[in-house]
Design a protein around this motif. Structure first.
Motif, short mmCIF file in Angstrom:
data_model
loop_
_atom_site.label_atom_id
_atom_site.label_comp_id
_atom_site.label_asym_id
_atom_site.label_seq_id
_atom_site.Cartn_x
_atom_site.Cartn_y
_atom_site.Cartn_z
N HIS A 1 0.82 -1.20 0.00
CA HIS A 1 0.00 0.00 0.00
C HIS A 1 0.86 1.26 0.00
O HIS A 1 0.61 2.21 -0.75
CB HIS A 1 -0.93 -0.02 1.22
CG HIS A 1 -1.91 1.11 1.24
ND1 HIS A 1 -2.48 1.57 2.40
CD2 HIS A 1 -2.43 1.88 0.25
CE1 HIS A 1 -3.29 2.58 2.11
NE2 HIS A 1 -3.29 2.76 0.82
N CYS A 2 1.91 1.27 0.80
CA CYS A 2 2.78 2.45 0.92
C CYS A 2 3.48 2.77 -0.41
O CYS A 2 3.63 3.94 -0.77
CB CYS A 2 3.82 2.24 2.01
SG CYS A 2 3.16 2.32 3.68
N ILE A 3 3.92 1.73 -1.13
CA ILE A 3 4.60 1.94 -2.41
C ILE A 3 3.69 2.68 -3.38
O ILE A 3 4.07 3.66 -4.02
CB ILE A 3 5.04 0.59 -3.01
CG1 ILE A 3 6.18 -0.02 -2.19
CG2 ILE A 3 5.49 0.76 -4.47
CD1 ILE A 3 6.53 -1.44 -2.59
N VAL A 4 2.44 2.19 -3.51
CA VAL A 4 1.48 2.79 -4.44
C VAL A 4 1.12 4.21 -3.99
O VAL A 4 1.02 5.13 -4.82
CB VAL A 4 0.21 1.92 -4.56
CG1 VAL A 4 -0.78 2.54 -5.51
CG2 VAL A 4 0.58 0.53 -5.03
N VAL A 5 0.92 4.41 -2.69
CA VAL A 5 0.56 5.73 -2.16
C VAL A 5 1.64 6.76 -2.46
O VAL A 5 1.36 7.87 -2.93
CB VAL A 5 0.31 5.66 -0.63
CG1 VAL A 5 0.29 7.04 -0.02
CG2 VAL A 5 -1.01 4.95 -0.36
N LEU A 6 2.90 6.41 -2.22
CA LEU A 6 4.00 7.34 -2.46
C LEU A 6 4.14 7.67 -3.95
O LEU A 6 4.38 8.83 -4.32
CB LEU A 6 5.31 6.75 -1.94
CG LEU A 6 5.47 6.71 -0.42
CD1 LEU A 6 6.74 5.98 -0.03
CD2 LEU A 6 5.47 8.12 0.17
N CYS A 7 3.98 6.67 -4.81
CA CYS A 7 4.08 6.90 -6.26
C CYS A 7 2.94 7.76 -6.77
O CYS A 7 3.05 8.38 -7.84
CB CYS A 7 4.10 5.57 -7.00
SG CYS A 7 5.62 4.64 -6.77
N PHE A 8 1.84 7.81 -6.04
CA PHE A 8 0.71 8.65 -6.44
C PHE A 8 0.83 10.06 -5.87
O PHE A 8 0.67 11.05 -6.59
CB PHE A 8 -0.60 8.01 -5.96
CG PHE A 8 -1.84 8.80 -6.31
CD1 PHE A 8 -2.39 8.72 -7.58
CD2 PHE A 8 -2.45 9.62 -5.38
CE1 PHE A 8 -3.53 9.44 -7.91
CE2 PHE A 8 -3.59 10.35 -5.69
CZ PHE A 8 -4.13 10.26 -6.96
N PHE A 9 1.12 10.18 -4.57
CA PHE A 9 1.10 11.48 -3.91
C PHE A 9 2.30 12.37 -4.24
O PHE A 9 2.14 13.57 -4.43
CB PHE A 9 1.00 11.30 -2.39
CG PHE A 9 -0.39 11.11 -1.89
CD1 PHE A 9 -1.20 12.21 -1.64
CD2 PHE A 9 -0.91 9.84 -1.68
CE1 PHE A 9 -2.50 12.04 -1.18
CE2 PHE A 9 -2.20 9.67 -1.23
CZ PHE A 9 -3.01 10.76 -0.98
#
Length: 309
Positions: free
Chosen positions: A243-251
């Protein structure tokens, strides 16, 4: 929506690149787009078919896959057209309105959904005994509905503020899709108020969601450290890391484009590729390659299809 514009068609400049790279870029982005759509469709199929994945986490993941599939579809096909046809740069005024609304609708809904997903992980890891009662089917449906409605409202504000202004030329948008900041530069009126409201609107949503996500994961990490077995800690960390990987790549790219002063068209266009093209692909990649349950479900679906044949 009031329209005082005499511009009927906008011209998208596309990604900055050498003309010789038209065909290679077209091939690369087409492959990424096809993989994105197929990958997210596979996740939707697996979650729907496998009863073991009918849990809150995968319910929200299914919503995320649906969003990412359409989020990519809103921008990538239009980005590909100018690479093979000079006339593909043109976009009608109303199509531009629709693209801006759809882009911010799906983007802000995804932003809210990431927050809900972090809250779900917080309850699952920090409140395991109450998780089933707190995150039942009704609660999941209400949370998902709230994210979609909030995204729709947020996008309606963005779109209305952008296109209530008169546009009387020039008509060249310095981007590969219709987005607020590059469109506002073409307005035949003072846009300072619009820019401030849009900046605050996006800033409040992005910063608020990111802060809640960070708080959720701080609590999650504290709870994980209290788990006695190393296997339990590893499994919890693995779930949250995806979840953290996807969140960082989005935000991170979004903050870079929308919330920094001195925006530059060329740089913004390249950075925007990360959250419009690459992040939607990351969802199926991260959640399948790093998730044993999804890989097991994919294998079952594949085995059934082979057996049927």
């Amino acid at each position: 929506m009031r329209n005082m514009s005499v511009v009927t068609t906008f011209i998208l400049t596309g990604l900055p690149h050498a003309p010789a790279l038209d065909i290679p870029l077209f091939g690369i982005f087409l492959v990424i787009y096809v993989l994105t759509v197929v990958g997210n469709l596979l996740i939707l199929l697996v979650i729907t078919v496998d009863s073991h994945l009918h849990t809150p986490m995968y319910y929200f993941l299914a919503n995320l896959s649906f969003i990412d599939m359409w989020f990519s579809t809103v921008t990538v096909p239009k980005m590909l057209m100018p690479l093979v046809s000079p006339g593909g740069r043109a976009i009608s005024f109303h199509s531009c309105v629709a693209q801006l609304y759809s882009f911010h609708f799906l983007g802000s809904t995804e932003c809210f959904l990431y927050t809900v997903m972090s809250y779900d992980r917080y309850l699952a890891i920090s409140r395991p005994l109450r998780y089933a009662s707190l995150m039942g089917g009704r609660a999941c449906a209400l949370l998902a509905t709230a994210t979609w409605l909030s995204g729709s409202l947020h996008s309606a504000v963005q779109t209305t503020l952008t296109f209530r202004l008169p546009y009387c030329g020039p008509s060249q948008i310095q981007h590969y899709f219709c987005d607020g900041p590059p469109i506002l530069r073409l307005a035949c009126a003072d846009t300072s108020m619009n820019e401030m409201v849009i900046f605050v609107n996006i800033g409040v949503v992005a910063s608020g969601c990111f802060l809640l996500i960070v708080l959720s994961y701080v609590s999650i990490v504290c709870s994980i450290l209290k788990i006695r077995t190393s296997e339990g800690r590893c499994r919890a960390f693995q779930t949250c890391t995806s979840h953290c990987i996807v969140v960082l790549c989005f935000f991170v790219p979004c903050v870079f484009v929308y919330l920094r002063p001195g925006s530059k068209d060329a740089v913004d266009g390249i950075v925007a590729v990360f959250y419009t093209v690459l992040t939607p692909l990351l969802n199926p990649v991260v959640y399948t390659l790093r998730n044993k349950e999804v890989k097991k479900a994919l294998f079952k679906v594949r085995s059934k299809s082979v057996f049927t044949e």
